[in-house]
Design a protein around this motif. Structure first.
Motif, short mmCIF file in Angstrom:
data_model
loop_
_atom_site.label_atom_id
_atom_site.label_comp_id
_atom_site.label_asym_id
_atom_site.label_seq_id
_atom_site.Cartn_x
_atom_site.Cartn_y
_atom_site.Cartn_z
N ASP A 1 61.17 -108.20 53.98
CA ASP A 1 61.89 -107.36 53.02
C ASP A 1 61.30 -105.95 53.13
OD1 ASP A 1 63.16 -106.21 50.89
OD2 ASP A 1 62.42 -107.61 49.37
N SER B 1 59.33 -107.25 44.97
CA SER B 1 60.27 -108.10 44.22
C SER B 1 59.91 -109.56 44.26
CB SER B 1 61.66 -107.98 44.83
OG SER B 1 62.05 -106.66 44.90
N LYS C 1 68.91 -105.58 48.49
CA LYS C 1 68.21 -105.96 49.71
C LYS C 1 67.24 -107.11 49.44
CE LYS C 1 65.42 -102.91 50.83
NZ LYS C 1 64.32 -103.68 50.25
N ASP D 1 57.55 -103.99 50.26
CA ASP D 1 57.91 -102.84 49.43
C ASP D 1 56.80 -102.55 48.42
OD1 ASP D 1 59.08 -100.90 47.92
OD2 ASP D 1 60.97 -101.97 47.63
MG MG Z 1 63.75 -104.45 46.73
#
Ligand code: MG
Ligand code: ADP
Length: 382
Positions: free
Chosen positions: A231, A160, A131, A155
């Motif tokens: 995200d 990330s 993702k 997240d």
């Molecule tokens: Mg991720």
């Protein structure tokens, strides 16, 4: 070469305010100047509302910076109104000895992300399906079309963006304590990873996470954006619902691998967005197949064949394309430059570019057919 703050202030001394006949720096009208590589952001603080003058001054400032500093500078100029400035300036010009009254303007509550045209959530039921890789490459591909693009990594347990974009620096903070996104590979970036220690967050209880995410989303000073890519954390729980309720999403894309377990969770993702009336723009199949470098005609369907494609047909949502498994994708992500930027000629990069074109088309269709998404309140258990 990176731009320096002094170069910007020096360029802005060439811009005269027509009413006071002095330059913007001498008048003290430039606030919150932040410079990162080629990205320059500041607030042009005017004593009163005057859109025509504000636009003229913005235009002159951009021209001065492009002429005297760098023609590739990426500018984000916000206009602020500060009435106390009027007294101050007229004091400066007219009666020099006059006492200056600091008259603070009460801050106006602002809707979240009001200067963003399209907000796209990238979601998956399961973690580890790619993702974040898709979100990063989608954001860079959209930016390559000339659009202004932001990427928000929400997240908290596994941010990330810092790794995938190679961000080591801390974001700037404006005087009103807003976070200024980092501009890298053409995208304006913020990540929970800039703010929160992931190990620390692991022991937070659900409500702490949701309130941190909510606060985070309201306290970033985004420039005007054509697209914002969100995200999302994996799954369809409270955090995802909070986010969906905090921002008016234009649409969502779901990432899945072809295997059954991931597909079951992808189906839950589609159901979650349906429940809150966010249009699902489509499904992306990641890790669709593997092609060895020395056998370019072969395709090995390691996780099963066309699983996500078939799911999209069953659920009657568009299929946005497939991304092969390629070492290049993992390697470029780990080293801080998404593959569409690091190796744009490769099949892997082209698959992402194709997907981003379809996302743009899906957004256009959606915006023509439907009203803007309204935020829907759903109670989250405490
Ligand atoms: Mg991720
Ligand atoms: N198509 C692909 N080919 C090779 N590696 C991939 C691919 N997609 C993702 N990866 C790698 O798999 C790992 C998990 O991907 P990530 O995007 O972080 O997943 P998620 O955000 O869904 O948890 C990362 O190391 C990433 O580089």
């Amino acid at each position: 070469m990176s731009i320096k703050k002094e170069q910007i202030t020096s360029a802005l001394t060439h811009v005269l305010h027509p009413q006071y006949n002095k330059d913007l720096i001498t008048l003290g009208l430039i606030q919150d100047l932040i410079v990162q590589e080629k990205y320059v952001s500041f607030t042009l603080e005017l004593p009163e509302k005057n859109d025509a003058l504000a636009n003229e001054l913005k235009k002159m400032s951009s021209e001065a910076i492009h002429k005297f500093v760098d023609k590739e500078a990426v500018l984000d100029i916000t206009v602020g109104i500060n009435i106390s400035k009027k007294r101050e300036l007229e004091g400066k010009d007219g009666a020099p000895g006059e006492q200056q009254h600091q008259h603070q303007h009460p801050p106006q509550p602002q809707p979240v992300l009001q200067n963003v045209k399209n907000i796209i959530a990238v979601a998956s039921g399961k973690g580890g399906v790619g993702k974040s890789t898709v979100a990063a490459n989608l954001a860079v591909s959209l930016a390559k079309t000339g659009a202004s693009v932001g990427l928000m990594d929400t997240d908290i347990y596994g941010p990330s963006v810092p790794t995938m974009f190679g961000v080591t620096e801390r974001p700037g903070i404006t005087t009103d304590k807003k976070l200024v996104p980092i501009h890298k590979h053409g995208v304006h970036l913020v990540s929970m990873g800039f703010l929160v220690d992931t190990d620390q967050a692991m022991i937070w209880r659900g409500p702490m996470v949701t309130s941190a995410v909510k606060q985070f989303m309201q306290e970033v000073r985004w420039p005007e954006l054509d697209y914002m890519v969100l995200d999302l954390p994996p799954g369809t729980g409270d955090i995802q619902l909070t986010i969906v309720q905090t921002v008016p999403l234009t649409g969502a894309v779901i990432v899945s691998t072809p295997q059954t377990v991931a597909l079951d969770d992808a189906r839950k993702g589609v159901a979650m967005f349906n429940k809150v009336n966010v249009p699902v723009l489509g499904i992306i199949e990641n890790m669709a197949y593997f092609t060895p470098t020395d056998m370019p005609e072969k395709k090995y369907y390691i996780f099963g064949k066309h699983g996500a494609r078939k799911l999209s047909q069953k659920l009657e949502v568009p299929f946005l394309g497939e991304v092969p498994i390629h070492e290049n994708i993992r390697e470029t992500s780990d080293t801080g430059t998404p593959v569409v930027e690091a190796a744009p000629e490769t099949a892997a990069a082209e698959s992402f570019s194709g997907i981003s074109e379809l996302v743009i088309q899906a957004l256009d269709t959606r915006n023509k057919e439907k009203e803007a998404t309204e935020k829907i309140e759903i109670n989250i258990r405490p």
